[in-house]
Design a protein around this motif. Structure first.
Motif, PDB file in Angstrom:
ATOM      1  N   LYS A 158     -70.834   7.015  21.346  1.00 39.96           N
ATOM      2  CA  LYS A 158     -71.493   7.632  20.184  1.00 39.96           C
ATOM      3  C   LYS A 158     -71.602   6.616  19.046  1.00 39.96           C
ATOM      4  N   ARG A 159     -70.533   5.864  18.835  1.00 38.26           N
ATOM      5  CA  ARG A 159     -70.532   4.859  17.763  1.00 38.26           C
ATOM      6  C   ARG A 159     -71.537   3.752  18.068  1.00 38.26           C
ATOM      7  N   ASP A 160     -71.606   3.320  19.319  1.00 40.22           N
ATOM      8  CA  ASP A 160     -72.571   2.285  19.718  1.00 40.22           C
ATOM      9  C   ASP A 160     -74.004   2.731  19.442  1.00 40.22           C
ATOM     10  N   MET A 161     -74.310   3.978  19.830  1.00 39.61           N
ATOM     11  CA  MET A 161     -75.674   4.479  19.653  1.00 39.61           C
ATOM     12  C   MET A 161     -76.035   4.573  18.168  1.00 39.61           C
ATOM     13  N   GLN A 162     -75.057   4.910  17.331  1.00 34.79           N
ATOM     14  CA  GLN A 162     -75.325   4.982  15.886  1.00 34.79           C
ATOM     15  C   GLN A 162     -75.567   3.591  15.314  1.00 34.79           C
ATOM     16  N   VAL A 163     -74.839   2.601  15.811  1.00 34.26           N
ATOM     17  CA  VAL A 163     -75.050   1.221  15.364  1.00 34.26           C
ATOM     18  C   VAL A 163     -76.480   0.780  15.668  1.00 34.26           C
ATOM     19  N   ILE A 164     -76.947   1.091  16.853  1.00 31.87           N
ATOM     20  CA  ILE A 164     -78.315   0.725  17.242  1.00 31.87           C
ATOM     21  C   ILE A 164     -79.329   1.486  16.397  1.00 31.87           C
ATOM     22  N   TYR A 165     -79.068   2.765  16.171  1.00 29.13           N
ATOM     23  CA  TYR A 165     -79.972   3.573  15.347  1.00 29.13           C
ATOM     24  C   TYR A 165     -80.044   2.995  13.924  1.00 29.13           C
ATOM     25  N   ASN A 166     -78.908   2.570  13.418  1.00 32.33           N
ATOM     26  CA  ASN A 166     -78.886   1.970  12.070  1.00 32.33           C
ATOM     27  C   ASN A 166     -79.750   0.717  12.017  1.00 32.33           C
ATOM     28  N   LYS A 167     -79.722  -0.057  13.084  1.00 26.10           N
ATOM     29  CA  LYS A 167     -80.540  -1.273  13.118  1.00 26.10           C
ATOM     30  C   LYS A 167     -82.030  -0.919  13.176  1.00 26.10           C
ATOM     31  N   LEU A 168     -82.352   0.180  13.851  1.00 19.53           N
ATOM     32  CA  LEU A 168     -83.747   0.631  13.879  1.00 19.53           C
ATOM     33  C   LEU A 168     -84.198   1.041  12.475  1.00 19.53           C
TER      34      LEU A 168
END
Length: 291
Positions: free
Chosen positions: A124-134
């Motif tokens: 979940k944390r990984d996916m949020q990190v990627i979303y933040n970069k988007l």
């Protein structure tokens, strides 16, 4: 009496052994990862791609691909299922790039070239990190979240914490605990399962349009699951039914592609209900009799 005690102890020991095995071996049953070497080269016909690696705060590496469209209208963050790697899942990116959307796909920890210990919290944390970069690249109104099977839970969680343009769930589950209980109803799954993935809880906090696609012949995650999920936020949700569709073959149905095209290319319009029959109720037989 001694025989009954012996049988009871045997059953108890067997139950404990099964519980321990289930706890430690559930990753084997839940995930079917495909490992790729660090020098593996991705290639897709007629698709322009860019590979990237993101380092997490706990030292893991998340590997992903960006499928590029000409003059993109937005980005689809595609969260895949529980098997293989983006090497194979990448072929589905064309369903979005052909409509003018870039596609981001990543491998979860332990899949493909991605590394790190896999836990629900970590993913979940990984996916949020990627979303933040988007979000650093584009406004959220241009981000579409697409979750397929296992990825539907992570997509729902992301949508509950952010404000994407829309959330699309493909063959979603109510929760992984519910799916597991179908096969092992006698086990205390609330205590044992490491990935409960309560999609139904996360959907309560989603405030963007929700589109659910499901096949009527899905034997792994029954169609009724999506019917149930669609009732959580009915004012925001639309359910799309692929007649005859299974769990892994929706892309082979023309109706699926028509639905997907409608979802990502049509802007929602507010319906004017003035003068409609929305508030008209059928009279009961008793009321008619009195009249």
């Amino acid at each position: 009496m001694q025989n009954w005690l012996y049988i009871l102890l045997t059953v108890l020991v067997a139950y404990i052994v099964i519980s321990v095995l289930l706890y430690f071996l559930q990753d084997y049953f839940l995930f079917k990862p495909e490992k790729l070497s660090k020098d593996f080269q991705f290639y897709y016909n007629n698709q322009e791609i860019e590979e990237y690696n993101i380092e997490t705060r706990d030292g893991a590496t998340i590997n992903g691909l960006r499928f590029k469209a000409d003059n993109p209208k937005g980005i689809v963050f595609y969260l895949k299922g529980n098997s293989k790697s983006i090497k194979g899942w990448g072929k589905f990116a064309v369903d979005f790039t052909r409509h003018g959307y870039d596609v981001i796909m990543v491998d979860y920890r332990g899949f493909g070239k991605s590394t790190g210990r896999r836990t629900q919290k970590a993913v979940k944390r990984d996916m949020q990190v990627i979303y933040n970069k988007l979000k650093e690249k584009v406004s959220e109104k241009y981000i579409i979240l697409y979750g397929r099977s296992m990825g539907s839970g992570f997509a729902a969680k992301l949508a509950s914490m952010n404000n994407p343009r829309m959330l699309i769930l493909d063959a979603p589950y109510y929760s992984l605990s519910k799916v597991a209980k179908k096969y092992i109803p006698f086990m205390p799954l609330s205590l044992l399962i490491k990935f409960p993935m309560p999609t139904y809880k996360w959907l309560k906090y989603v405030n963007c349009p929700i589109h659910i696609i499901h096949g009527t012949d899905d034997r792994l995650i029954p169609y009724k699951t999506s019917v149930k999920l669609s009732k959580i936020k009915p004012e925001l949700t639309k359910l799309y039914t692929v007649i005859g569709g299974g769990h892994k073959n929706l892309n082979t149905f023309e109706s699926y592609h028509k639905m997907l095209t409608e979802i990502i290319t049509t802007r929602p319009k507010k319906v004017n209900l003035e003068g409609s029959s929305i508030n008209v109720k059928h009279s009961s037989k008793r009321a008619n009799a009195k009249a």
